[in-house]
Structure formats: C-alpha cells, structure tokens
Design a protein around this motif. Structure first.
Motif, PDB file in Angstrom:
ATOM      1  N   ILE A   1       0.805  -1.110  -0.132  1.00 18.56           N
ATOM      2  CA  ILE A   1       0.066  -0.069   0.047  1.00 18.56           C
ATOM      3  C   ILE A   1       0.712   1.287   0.044  1.00 18.56           C
ATOM      4  N   SER A   2       1.903   1.135   0.756  1.00 18.04           N
ATOM      5  CA  SER A   2       2.597   2.521   0.823  1.00 18.04           C
ATOM      6  C   SER A   2       3.541   2.609  -0.599  1.00 18.04           C
ATOM      7  N   ARG A   3       4.193   1.667  -1.084  1.00 16.02           N
ATOM      8  CA  ARG A   3       4.883   1.646  -2.354  1.00 16.02           C
ATOM      9  C   ARG A   3       3.694   2.055  -3.556  1.00 16.02           C
ATOM     10  N   LEU A   4       2.447   1.537  -3.657  1.00 18.66           N
ATOM     11  CA  LEU A   4       1.712   1.645  -4.765  1.00 18.66           C
ATOM     12  C   LEU A   4       1.093   3.064  -4.496  1.00 18.66           C
ATOM     13  N   GLY A   5       0.957   3.448  -3.289  1.00 19.59           N
ATOM     14  CA  GLY A   5       0.218   4.858  -3.160  1.00 19.59           C
ATOM     15  C   GLY A   5      -1.479   4.783  -3.061  1.00 19.59           C
ATOM     16  N   THR A   6      -1.768   3.316  -3.122  1.00 16.46           N
ATOM     17  CA  THR A   6      -3.062   3.106  -3.056  1.00 16.46           C
ATOM     18  C   THR A   6      -3.768   1.738  -2.302  1.00 16.46           C
ATOM     19  N   GLU A   7      -4.968   1.621  -1.897  1.00 13.87           N
ATOM     20  CA  GLU A   7      -5.622   0.529  -1.386  1.00 13.87           C
ATOM     21  C   GLU A   7      -6.181  -0.426  -2.496  1.00 13.87           C
ATOM     22  N   LYS A   8      -6.475   0.226  -3.538  1.00 11.31           N
ATOM     23  CA  LYS A   8      -7.486  -0.284  -4.620  1.00 11.31           C
ATOM     24  C   LYS A   8      -6.587  -1.218  -5.546  1.00 11.31           C
ATOM     25  N   PHE A   9      -6.369  -2.286  -5.020  1.00 18.02           N
ATOM     26  CA  PHE A   9      -5.842  -3.631  -5.879  1.00 18.02           C
ATOM     27  C   PHE A   9      -6.260  -4.748  -5.075  1.00 18.02           C
ATOM     28  N   SER A  10      -6.414  -5.827  -5.965  1.00 19.53           N
ATOM     29  CA  SER A  10      -7.314  -7.150  -5.430  1.00 19.53           C
ATOM     30  C   SER A  10      -6.236  -7.865  -4.596  1.00 19.53           C
ATOM     31  N   ARG A  11      -6.796  -8.623  -3.889  1.00 23.38           N
ATOM     32  CA  ARG A  11      -5.895  -9.663  -2.805  1.00 23.38           C
ATOM     33  C   ARG A  11      -6.823 -10.902  -2.382  1.00 23.38           C
ATOM     34  N   ILE A  12      -5.965 -11.941  -2.390  1.00 26.93           N
ATOM     35  CA  ILE A  12      -6.615 -13.288  -2.207  1.00 26.93           C
ATOM     36  C   ILE A  12      -5.936 -13.753  -0.799  1.00 26.93           C
ATOM     37  N   LYS A  13      -6.863 -13.845   0.317  1.00 30.28           N
ATOM     38  CA  LYS A  13      -6.146 -14.125   1.662  1.00 30.28           C
ATOM     39  C   LYS A  13      -6.393 -15.584   1.817  1.00 30.28           C
ATOM     40  N   PHE A  14      -5.504 -16.276   2.304  1.00 35.66           N
ATOM     41  CA  PHE A  14      -5.488 -17.714   2.872  1.00 35.66           C
ATOM     42  C   PHE A  14      -5.592 -17.721   4.338  1.00 35.66           C
ATOM     43  N   GLY A  15      -6.490 -18.487   4.651  1.00 32.62           N
ATOM     44  CA  GLY A  15      -6.782 -18.536   6.176  1.00 32.62           C
ATOM     45  C   GLY A  15      -5.641 -19.696   6.717  1.00 32.62           C
ATOM     46  N   VAL A  16      -4.797 -19.038   7.475  1.00 34.23           N
ATOM     47  CA  VAL A  16      -3.690 -20.265   8.065  1.00 34.23           C
ATOM     48  C   VAL A  16      -3.942 -20.370   9.692  1.00 34.23           C
ATOM     49  N   GLY A  17      -5.190 -20.089  10.009  1.00 33.53           N
ATOM     50  CA  GLY A  17      -5.265 -20.385  11.471  1.00 33.53           C
ATOM     51  C   GLY A  17      -5.272 -19.101  12.302  1.00 33.53           C
ATOM     52  N   ILE A  18      -6.018 -19.210  13.291  1.00 35.04           N
ATOM     53  CA  ILE A  18      -5.733 -18.021  14.393  1.00 35.04           C
ATOM     54  C   ILE A  18      -4.915 -18.494  15.691  1.00 35.04           C
ATOM     55  N   PRO A  19      -3.991 -17.736  15.946  1.00 32.49           N
ATOM     56  CA  PRO A  19      -3.093 -17.804  17.152  1.00 32.49           C
ATOM     57  C   PRO A  19      -3.953 -17.866  18.282  1.00 32.49           C
ATOM     58  N   ASN A  20      -3.233 -18.618  19.167  1.00 34.07           N
ATOM     59  CA  ASN A  20      -3.921 -18.727  20.714  1.00 34.07           C
ATOM     60  C   ASN A  20      -3.641 -17.430  21.569  1.00 34.07           C
ATOM     61  N   ALA A  21      -4.447 -17.305  22.533  1.00 34.67           N
ATOM     62  CA  ALA A  21      -4.181 -16.116  23.392  1.00 34.67           C
ATOM     63  C   ALA A  21      -3.163 -15.925  23.735  1.00 34.67           C
ATOM     64  N   GLY A  22      -2.681 -14.805  23.658  1.00 30.93           N
ATOM     65  CA  GLY A  22      -1.132 -14.809  24.457  1.00 30.93           C
ATOM     66  C   GLY A  22      -0.063 -14.948  23.582  1.00 30.93           C
ATOM     67  N   GLU A  23      -0.231 -15.661  22.243  1.00 34.26           N
ATOM     68  CA  GLU A  23       0.788 -16.258  21.435  1.00 34.26           C
ATOM     69  C   GLU A  23       1.231 -15.019  20.502  1.00 34.26           C
ATOM     70  N   ILE A  24       2.557 -14.865  20.501  1.00 35.59           N
ATOM     71  CA  ILE A  24       3.044 -13.754  19.543  1.00 35.59           C
ATOM     72  C   ILE A  24       2.829 -14.147  18.039  1.00 35.59           C
ATOM     73  N   ARG A  25       2.439 -12.973  17.342  1.00 36.25           N
ATOM     74  CA  ARG A  25       2.044 -13.350  15.918  1.00 36.25           C
ATOM     75  C   ARG A  25       3.237 -13.697  15.267  1.00 36.25           C
ATOM     76  N   SER A  26       4.347 -12.984  15.261  1.00 39.27           N
ATOM     77  CA  SER A  26       5.502 -13.416  14.219  1.00 39.27           C
ATOM     78  C   SER A  26       6.050 -14.533  14.575  1.00 39.27           C
ATOM     79  N   ASN A  27       5.827 -15.321  15.829  1.00 44.86           N
ATOM     80  CA  ASN A  27       6.394 -16.598  16.014  1.00 44.86           C
ATOM     81  C   ASN A  27       5.290 -17.606  15.429  1.00 44.86           C
ATOM     82  N   PHE A  28       4.056 -17.164  15.374  1.00 46.45           N
ATOM     83  CA  PHE A  28       2.901 -18.013  14.835  1.00 46.45           C
ATOM     84  C   PHE A  28       3.011 -18.145  13.534  1.00 46.45           C
TER      85      PHE A  28
END
Length: 444
Positions: free
Chosen positions: A376-403
């Motif tokens: 978004i910062s490099r293209l200067g817009t939010e108007k581009f398509s994206r497909i998101k893959f669900g990879v699961g939800i981290p547990n409570a208290g789990e750090i996102r970067s580690n998950f």
C-alpha cells in the motif's frame, strides 16, 4: 306450567335467546318498572318478542297481550324452529349466487394461469448461458494449458497486462511456513501453466505468461447485452400469450359447434358428418397458420454474441526481499511493464481466519499484515485485489511473528494444498472475469 318465549336482543341483532319461565312471572316483571330483579327479564335490553313483534319505546311498558304462550306443557328440548321471513331467504339466496359466481370466475382465472405457465415452461426457448473457460478451470474440467498461447508479434494492450504476486520470505528456512503460503501459490500456478520463474529483476523472481481469455466487456456493452436478453424474453412471452388466446377461441368454436349439433340431433346423420368435417378443416387451417406465424417470429439465438478472445500478458512475481519490504520489487515490476494498479492481484496469508478458508477483496486496508502495508505504501493506493489464505488463528497470548513462522503439520497439508489449488484457479478467473465476479464465487 312452563311457557316458551323467543326474545330478540336489541344490542346483538339477529341473536335469538330462548326463555321458558312461567308466563305470570314474565308479565309481572314487564309491568313492574321499578322491580329490582334484573336477572329474570331486563326491559331496556330487549326490543322484540316473536312471533308477535313488540318494539321498545325507551320507557314505555310492553302490552301484556303480546306475550304469547306457545305450548303449555312443552320444554325447550321439544321446541320447533321458526322459519325466517321470505325477504331474508331471498337475500341469502342472492348472496350464495354471488359467491358461486365469484368462485367460478376465480377457478377459471386459476386454470388460465396454469395453462399459461405450462405453455411457458414447455414452449419458451431457454437461451444457453455462456460459460467462460475460467469457470471450467475452477471446476477442474479444463486443463489450464489449453488457454496458454505464444507471445504475440504486437505488444499487448495496457488494459490486458496483469501481475499476480505472492508474498513471503526468501530462504529455505522459511519454506512451507504460514507466512510463505503466497510463494507456494505462485509455485503451483507455474506448475499449472508449465513455466518457471527464470527471470531476475531487482530483488525479485518473475516470469511472463501469455493467456488467451475472454475480453472484459465495458459497462455499456453489458447493458446492451442485458437489454437484448429482455427483448428476446418479452417476444417469447407475447408469442405464447397469442397462442393461448387462439387456443381458447378454438375451444369456444368447437363447444358452440357441438352444442348446435346436439340441438339438431333430430336431423339426418349426414349433416352431422359434414359439420364435423368443416370443424376439422377449420382447426387444421388454424394450426397451419399458427406454425407459419411461429416460424416467422422465431428468435435468432445467434444474435447473442460470444465475447472475443484476447491475449493477456500475465507476470507471476515472487519478491525476494523480506515480507516487510515486499512493495519495493512489486513497484519496480509494475513500472517496468506499465501495468495498471487495478490489474494487480496479491496472494497473502491471513491469521484472522481459520485454516483452509479463502477470502477475496478488491480493496481495503492491511489489517495488520506487514506485506500488505508495504504494498500500500509503495503503490500509493489500497485499490488492488488480494486473495487471503486462512492459516489459522493464534492462541491467546501467542506472539504473531512466532505463529506465522511455524510450519504446517502433516495432518493439515492436504487442506493447505487444496486451498492453494483453489486460489490458483480463482486467480485465472480473476484475469478473465474481474474482481467482482470472482469475489461472488470465492466469498460464498
């Protein structure tokens, strides 16, 4: 001695109440206005006593001779019903006749409607819906290699240039992690289209593929196609209506001829045979005229045009920077090939949805995803398509970067492969039909 009296209530019209107290008690209570015994007979609430009718004159006493003893030794169980007046009987008969006529008209209308619906279902010509090739690819009934073509001699138009980019981290230590599912999707697309990421650019690997797909229609072209479909449908409905009207006329003629023949049954049999033959000839002529009219007013199905096939230039891209700087190589490739921003599709992981679920969006924020923030910062817009893959939800208290840097378990690998295959096929549909059409299918 008990007597039977039939008293009509003034407050409730038409309601008959029956009393069988002794005659003396009723007459005494009627004559005595100041009597406090209201339960036996209340003068102000009754206006009429049948069979001799007496009106309540708001305070005037009832004459005694009007109370008539019907039977001296009979009870209520042995009472005989009194027939209503002739005027009332006539009104009831008229109402019944009206109801019968209304019901018959309603049944005739329902029969006509049912006939019309049956004729529509049998005679209307259903126009076959055009199915794009990407739909067959999504349904796994068409090999994606069949849409692949060679590089054209002339440069591809700018509106037919696309980028499909998968986000991830370079290096073998990050392979098959949750964060690198975008890389896995690009690799699977290369397998489907029989190509390799053999070209290097500044901090990126990419390849160029040429696919022959349907041309995207403009809004005006879509509107004209819709109008043509509506006109064809209305023409067919009018034709069927005319057929139904003619059938009804034929039935009426046949019924009238049959009634006339039955009335003249005393005449000779030869006349009946001639009448039937004339009716048959008339029906045959009318059927021939119908067929001619149908042939003249037939609708051209060939008037519905299929979309043209156009060669699209598709760039499959894997940024070789880390996730947080994915926007830099994407921007360089976008400027190099002059790709419109709305023709960019990003494949990325999503930790806010369950494992195996795929979602698609045509615009929006990053939702905390660092790679989308960089794009978004490099293209200067939010108007581009994206497909998101669900990879699961981290547990409570789990750090996102580690998950997100965890690898998938062997039990989950079939589910991940299936979602990657679906996303790769949906990306081909996005190339041909656009984001809105594809989102309606992905986000069901």
């Amino acid at each position: 001695m008990k007597s039977l009296f039939i008293i009509r209530n003034n407050n409730r019209k038409g309601l008959l109440k029956f009393y069988s107290p002794p005659l003396i008690s009723i007459t005494s209570n009627v004559n005595n206005i100041n009597n406090n015994n209201i339960n036996i007979f209340k003068k102000s609430n009754y206006c009429t006593i049948t069979p001799n009718i007496i009106h309540n004159d708001n305070g005037n006493n009832f004459p005694q001779q009007t109370f008539i003893q019907t039977s001296s030794s009979s009870s209520i169980e042995n009472e005989t019903t009194i027939s209503p007046p002739p005027q009332y009987q006539q009104q009831q008969q008229q109402q019944q006749l009206k109801k019968q006529s209304q019901q018959s008209s309603q049944t005739n209308l329902i029969k006509d409607q049912q006939k019309f619906i049956s004729m529509l279902s049998t005679n209307i010509k259903t126009i076959p819906k055009y199915i794009p090739s990407s739909q067959f690819i999504v349904e796994k009934t068409l090999d994606p290699l069949l849409i692949k073509t060679y590089e054209p001699n002339e440069p591809v138009k700018v509106k037919n240039r696309y980028i499909i980019v998968g986000l991830g981290n370079p290096g073998t230590e990050y392979a098959n992690t949750r964060h690198n599912i975008g890389f896995s999707a690009i690799d699977h697309l290369c397998e489907m289209l029989d190509c390799n990421l053999d070209q290097n650019a500044k901090h990126s690997l990419y390849t160029t593929v040429y696919l022959k797909l349907d041309e995207k229609l403009s809004s005006k072209q879509r509107q004209t196609n819709r109008n043509e479909k509506k006109l064809n449908h209305t023409k067919q409905v009018e034709l069927i209506k005319n057929q139904l009207i003619k059938q009804q006329e034929l039935e009426e003629q046949i019924s009238s001829s049959s009634s006339s023949s039955s009335s003249s049954s005393s005449s000779s049999s030869s006349t009946n045979i001639t009448q039937q033959s004339t009716v048959n000839t008339q029906t045959q002529q009318q059927e021939k005229e119908k067929e001619k009219e149908e042939e003249e007013e037939e609708i051209d199905l060939s008037s519905i045009k299929k979309p043209k096939k156009v060669i699209n230039q598709v760039i499959l891209l894997k940024p070789m920077t880390y996730m947080n700087a994915s926007g830099n190589p994407l921007r360089t490739i976008q400027q190099k090939f002059n790709v419109p921003l709305e023709n960019i599709l990003v494949l990325v992981d999503d930790i806010s949805t369950d494992l195996g679920i795929i979602k698609m969006r045509s615009k929006g924020g990053s939702a905390g995803q660092k790679g989308i923030e960089s794009v978004i910062s490099r293209l200067g817009t939010e108007k581009f398509s994206r497909i998101k893959f669900g990879v699961g939800i981290p547990n409570a208290g789990e750090i996102r970067s580690n998950f997100v840097l965890k690898k998938f378990s062997r039990e989950k690998e079939p589910l991940i492969k299936e979602s990657i295959d679906k996303a790769a096929r949906y990306s081909i549909m996005w190339l041909e039909k656009g984001s809105e059409y594809t989102m309606n299918i992905v986000n069901k």
